[in-house]
Scaffold this motif. Sequence first.
Motif, PDB file in Angstrom:
ATOM      1  N   PHE A 104     -23.605 -21.937  24.452  1.00 33.17           N
ATOM      2  CA  PHE A 104     -23.271 -21.622  23.145  1.00 33.17           C
ATOM      3  C   PHE A 104     -24.355 -21.618  22.183  1.00 33.17           C
ATOM      4  CE2 PHE A 104     -19.784 -23.882  25.236  1.00 33.17           C
ATOM      5  CZ  PHE A 104     -18.631 -23.082  24.842  1.00 33.17           C
ATOM      6  N   GLN A 105     -25.501 -22.146  22.656  1.00 33.57           N
ATOM      7  CA  GLN A 105     -26.678 -21.808  21.755  1.00 33.57           C
ATOM      8  C   GLN A 105     -27.019 -20.521  21.567  1.00 33.57           C
ATOM      9  OE1 GLN A 105     -28.541 -24.392  20.499  1.00 33.57           O
ATOM     10  NE2 GLN A 105     -28.138 -26.302  22.126  1.00 33.57           N
ATOM     11  N   LYS A 106     -26.901 -19.616  22.970  1.00 31.55           N
ATOM     12  CA  LYS A 106     -27.128 -18.085  22.818  1.00 31.55           C
ATOM     13  C   LYS A 106     -26.211 -17.198  21.926  1.00 31.55           C
ATOM     14  CE  LYS A 106     -28.652 -18.391  27.805  1.00 31.55           C
ATOM     15  NZ  LYS A 106     -28.513 -17.722  29.236  1.00 31.55           N
ATOM     16  N   ALA A 107     -24.644 -18.107  22.320  1.00 33.11           N
ATOM     17  CA  ALA A 107     -23.922 -17.379  21.395  1.00 33.11           C
ATOM     18  C   ALA A 107     -24.146 -17.513  19.933  1.00 33.11           C
ATOM     19  CB  ALA A 107     -22.393 -18.063  21.763  1.00 33.11           C
ATOM     20  N   ALA A 108     -24.483 -18.856  19.391  1.00 37.18           N
ATOM     21  CA  ALA A 108     -24.795 -18.900  18.182  1.00 37.18           C
ATOM     22  C   ALA A 108     -25.847 -18.047  17.759  1.00 37.18           C
ATOM     23  CB  ALA A 108     -25.178 -20.514  17.894  1.00 37.18           C
ATOM     24  N   ASP A 109     -26.860 -17.930  18.406  1.00 37.79           N
ATOM     25  CA  ASP A 109     -28.197 -17.248  18.235  1.00 37.79           C
ATOM     26  C   ASP A 109     -27.654 -15.627  17.897  1.00 37.79           C
ATOM     27  OD1 ASP A 109     -30.493 -16.935  17.459  1.00 37.79           O
ATOM     28  OD2 ASP A 109     -31.322 -16.551  19.662  1.00 37.79           O
ATOM     29  N   VAL A 110     -27.063 -15.154  19.152  1.00 41.15           N
ATOM     30  CA  VAL A 110     -26.796 -13.752  18.964  1.00 41.15           C
ATOM     31  C   VAL A 110     -25.688 -13.263  17.937  1.00 41.15           C
ATOM     32  CG1 VAL A 110     -25.451 -11.921  20.356  1.00 41.15           C
ATOM     33  CG2 VAL A 110     -27.135 -13.267  21.229  1.00 41.15           C
ATOM     34  N   LEU A 111     -24.713 -14.198  17.553  1.00 43.00           N
ATOM     35  CA  LEU A 111     -23.740 -13.810  16.692  1.00 43.00           C
ATOM     36  C   LEU A 111     -23.964 -14.381  15.218  1.00 43.00           C
ATOM     37  CD1 LEU A 111     -20.678 -14.833  19.011  1.00 43.00           C
ATOM     38  CD2 LEU A 111     -21.315 -12.624  18.375  1.00 43.00           C
ATOM     39  N   GLY A 112     -24.989 -15.165  15.082  1.00 41.74           N
ATOM     40  CA  GLY A 112     -25.422 -15.516  13.680  1.00 41.74           C
ATOM     41  C   GLY A 112     -24.389 -16.557  13.095  1.00 41.74           C
ATOM     42  N   VAL A 113     -24.021 -17.396  13.992  1.00 42.91           N
ATOM     43  CA  VAL A 113     -23.143 -18.663  13.728  1.00 42.91           C
ATOM     44  C   VAL A 113     -23.818 -19.917  13.736  1.00 42.91           C
ATOM     45  CG1 VAL A 113     -20.858 -19.593  14.395  1.00 42.91           C
ATOM     46  CG2 VAL A 113     -21.140 -17.086  14.551  1.00 42.91           C
ATOM     47  N   GLU A 114     -23.253 -20.859  12.675  1.00 39.46           N
ATOM     48  CA  GLU A 114     -24.088 -22.028  12.892  1.00 39.46           C
ATOM     49  C   GLU A 114     -23.310 -22.970  13.855  1.00 39.46           C
ATOM     50  OE1 GLU A 114     -24.550 -26.166  10.032  1.00 39.46           O
ATOM     51  OE2 GLU A 114     -23.319 -24.457   9.198  1.00 39.46           O
ATOM     52  N   LEU A 115     -24.465 -23.518  14.709  1.00 40.58           N
ATOM     53  CA  LEU A 115     -23.791 -24.446  15.708  1.00 40.58           C
ATOM     54  C   LEU A 115     -23.920 -26.008  15.493  1.00 40.58           C
ATOM     55  CD1 LEU A 115     -22.281 -24.365  18.608  1.00 40.58           C
ATOM     56  CD2 LEU A 115     -24.719 -24.301  19.537  1.00 40.58           C
ATOM     57  N   ARG A 116     -22.909 -26.551  14.991  1.00 36.84           N
ATOM     58  CA  ARG A 116     -23.026 -28.003  14.750  1.00 36.84           C
ATOM     59  C   ARG A 116     -22.782 -28.725  15.938  1.00 36.84           C
ATOM     60  NH1 ARG A 116     -19.625 -27.929   8.946  1.00 36.84           N
ATOM     61  NH2 ARG A 116     -21.233 -26.704   7.873  1.00 36.84           N
ATOM     62  N   ILE A 117     -23.579 -29.503  16.535  1.00 38.73           N
ATOM     63  CA  ILE A 117     -23.526 -30.328  17.853  1.00 38.73           C
ATOM     64  C   ILE A 117     -23.348 -31.886  17.246  1.00 38.73           C
ATOM     65  CG2 ILE A 117     -24.738 -31.052  19.698  1.00 38.73           C
ATOM     66  CD1 ILE A 117     -26.084 -28.281  19.614  1.00 38.73           C
ATOM     67  N   VAL A 118     -22.315 -32.361  17.903  1.00 32.53           N
ATOM     68  CA  VAL A 118     -21.900 -33.729  17.586  1.00 32.53           C
ATOM     69  C   VAL A 118     -21.886 -34.460  18.564  1.00 32.53           C
ATOM     70  CG1 VAL A 118     -20.366 -33.118  15.764  1.00 32.53           C
ATOM     71  CG2 VAL A 118     -19.266 -33.298  17.986  1.00 32.53           C
ATOM     72  N   PRO A 119     -22.160 -35.840  18.531  1.00 34.49           N
ATOM     73  CA  PRO A 119     -22.523 -36.777  19.789  1.00 34.49           C
ATOM     74  C   PRO A 119     -21.215 -36.859  20.672  1.00 34.49           C
ATOM     75  CG  PRO A 119     -22.794 -37.780  17.630  1.00 34.49           C
ATOM     76  CD  PRO A 119     -22.261 -36.679  17.330  1.00 34.49           C
ATOM     77  N   THR A 120     -21.509 -37.631  21.956  1.00 29.16           N
ATOM     78  CA  THR A 120     -20.253 -37.646  22.871  1.00 29.16           C
ATOM     79  C   THR A 120     -20.223 -39.435  22.569  1.00 29.16           C
ATOM     80  OG1 THR A 120     -22.035 -37.664  24.566  1.00 29.16           O
ATOM     81  CG2 THR A 120     -20.602 -35.944  24.321  1.00 29.16           C
ATOM     82  N   ASP A 121     -19.305 -39.955  23.223  1.00 33.38           N
ATOM     83  CA  ASP A 121     -18.864 -41.110  23.357  1.00 33.38           C
ATOM     84  C   ASP A 121     -19.611 -42.041  24.478  1.00 33.38           C
ATOM     85  OD1 ASP A 121     -17.414 -40.784  25.301  1.00 33.38           O
ATOM     86  OD2 ASP A 121     -15.334 -40.918  24.208  1.00 33.38           O
ATOM     87  N   ASP A 122     -19.300 -43.093  24.741  1.00 28.36           N
ATOM     88  CA  ASP A 122     -19.837 -43.962  25.716  1.00 28.36           C
ATOM     89  C   ASP A 122     -19.635 -43.554  27.064  1.00 28.36           C
ATOM     90  OD1 ASP A 122     -20.869 -45.718  23.840  1.00 28.36           O
ATOM     91  OD2 ASP A 122     -19.592 -47.385  24.370  1.00 28.36           O
ATOM     92  N   ASP A 123     -18.388 -42.519  27.129  1.00 27.82           N
ATOM     93  CA  ASP A 123     -18.228 -41.960  28.426  1.00 27.82           C
ATOM     94  C   ASP A 123     -18.454 -40.475  28.498  1.00 27.82           C
ATOM     95  OD1 ASP A 123     -17.140 -42.177  30.948  1.00 27.82           O
ATOM     96  OD2 ASP A 123     -15.055 -41.480  30.428  1.00 27.82           O
ATOM     97  N   PHE A 124     -19.246 -40.054  27.819  1.00 29.86           N
ATOM     98  CA  PHE A 124     -19.808 -38.621  27.767  1.00 29.86           C
ATOM     99  C   PHE A 124     -18.737 -37.514  27.120  1.00 29.86           C
ATOM    100  CE2 PHE A 124     -21.804 -41.298  31.397  1.00 29.86           C
ATOM    101  CZ  PHE A 124     -23.137 -41.074  30.652  1.00 29.86           C
ATOM    102  N   ARG A 125     -17.756 -38.059  26.584  1.00 33.99           N
ATOM    103  CA  ARG A 125     -16.837 -37.144  25.965  1.00 33.99           C
ATOM    104  C   ARG A 125     -16.796 -36.897  24.450  1.00 33.99           C
ATOM    105  NH1 ARG A 125     -11.402 -39.463  26.669  1.00 33.99           N
ATOM    106  NH2 ARG A 125     -10.564 -37.465  27.428  1.00 33.99           N
ATOM    107  N   ALA A 126     -16.379 -35.707  23.873  1.00 34.43           N
ATOM    108  CA  ALA A 126     -16.640 -35.590  22.591  1.00 34.43           C
ATOM    109  C   ALA A 126     -16.285 -36.719  21.775  1.00 34.43           C
ATOM    110  CB  ALA A 126     -15.765 -34.441  22.133  1.00 34.43           C
TER     111      ALA A 126
END
Length: 352
Positions: A104-126
């Motif tokens: 997704f980092q590559k996608a954001a870079d190639v496509l000129g889109v802002e990638l907003r990365i949010v934390p996961t919870d204690d069980d590693f889920r969004a």
Amino acid sequence: MQIEPQSFDRVLSSMCTAPHPVAREAAERFLATNPGDPGTYPNVAALEKDAIATLGEIAGLEDPSGYVASGGTEANIQAIRIARDRAETRTPNVVMPESGHFSFQKAADVLGVELRIVPTDDDFRADLEAVRSCVDAETAMVVGVAGTTEYGRVDPIPELGEIARSVGALLHVDAAWGGFVLPFTDHEWHFGHAAVDTMAIDPHKMGQAAVPAGGLLVRSDHLLDELAVDTPYLESTSQATLTGTRSGAGVASAVAAMDELWPDGYRQQYVRSQHNAEWLADALEKRGYDVVDPTLPLVAADLPRSTFDALRDEGWRISRTGTGELRVVCMPHVTREMLASFIGDLDRLEVR
Ligand code: PLP
């Protein structure tokens, strides 16, 4: 040529596997075909339609549309491209949990889109609250992962769909690795469960097809049309894929593997792989290591760096998560004997 391909005997970190024999044979027969030029290679183009029909069935999509991509990376890039091109803003963003794959980092870079990365919870889920507070009117896509690369976790897909809808964004599910095991679990992950618009689901991972065989699925034809460009010198009139010439071997091997294994063969493989993961988790826990519970066939455990390095020196192909845990993916080629031998080496090394 002297170099031999990698043997799978000690490979514990890969998300690819030895292709099923029928997939290998089909790949060889279709080596010289190009589904990117269906006017010239109609047979492989027909096979690709079969591939998409079965991938649709696996992913709970009634009237599937999509294509066999080079892998999850291409499918993720193309999904974001669809979202970007239909968004009514010049500054679109994509919201993704930190467990999302680096493609997704590559996608954001190639496509000129802002990638907003949010934390996961204690069980590693969004973390849903984090996603909710991150989306806005310029969010073009929310990403959920169904089978994360590091911990095999499945995000709360229906809830992510609701959040995406609330801001008029698309929901993309990255089931590149998990797609061929999730149908046999209780997880809510597919088109039938939620407002999923696009999905990555790769035959060349748990699907046991030959590389390269990824899958992009979209809810309806009009989403795929966002990607279409005219193809003046070909007999077909437009092309939605990212690459031009593509591997007919990948397409044919995907169809062969899915014909052979869907659903019973995949179910049996999932059960075997999941039991192996639980056996390994148990063996590591008994030896005093902190283990992340394997909800899908992927085990992460907190091994000292020196032990990890010593195991690699023994020839084990293992990898580490971003925070340094050992990561073992119980792919179809990973047998109980391999894992027992791995634990044997671990015991020997820890005693020294
Ligand atoms: N998405 C997920 C969840 C993955 O685990 C991977 C690779 O392991 C990818 C995407 C990228 O797939 P590929 O390497 O086939 O492009």
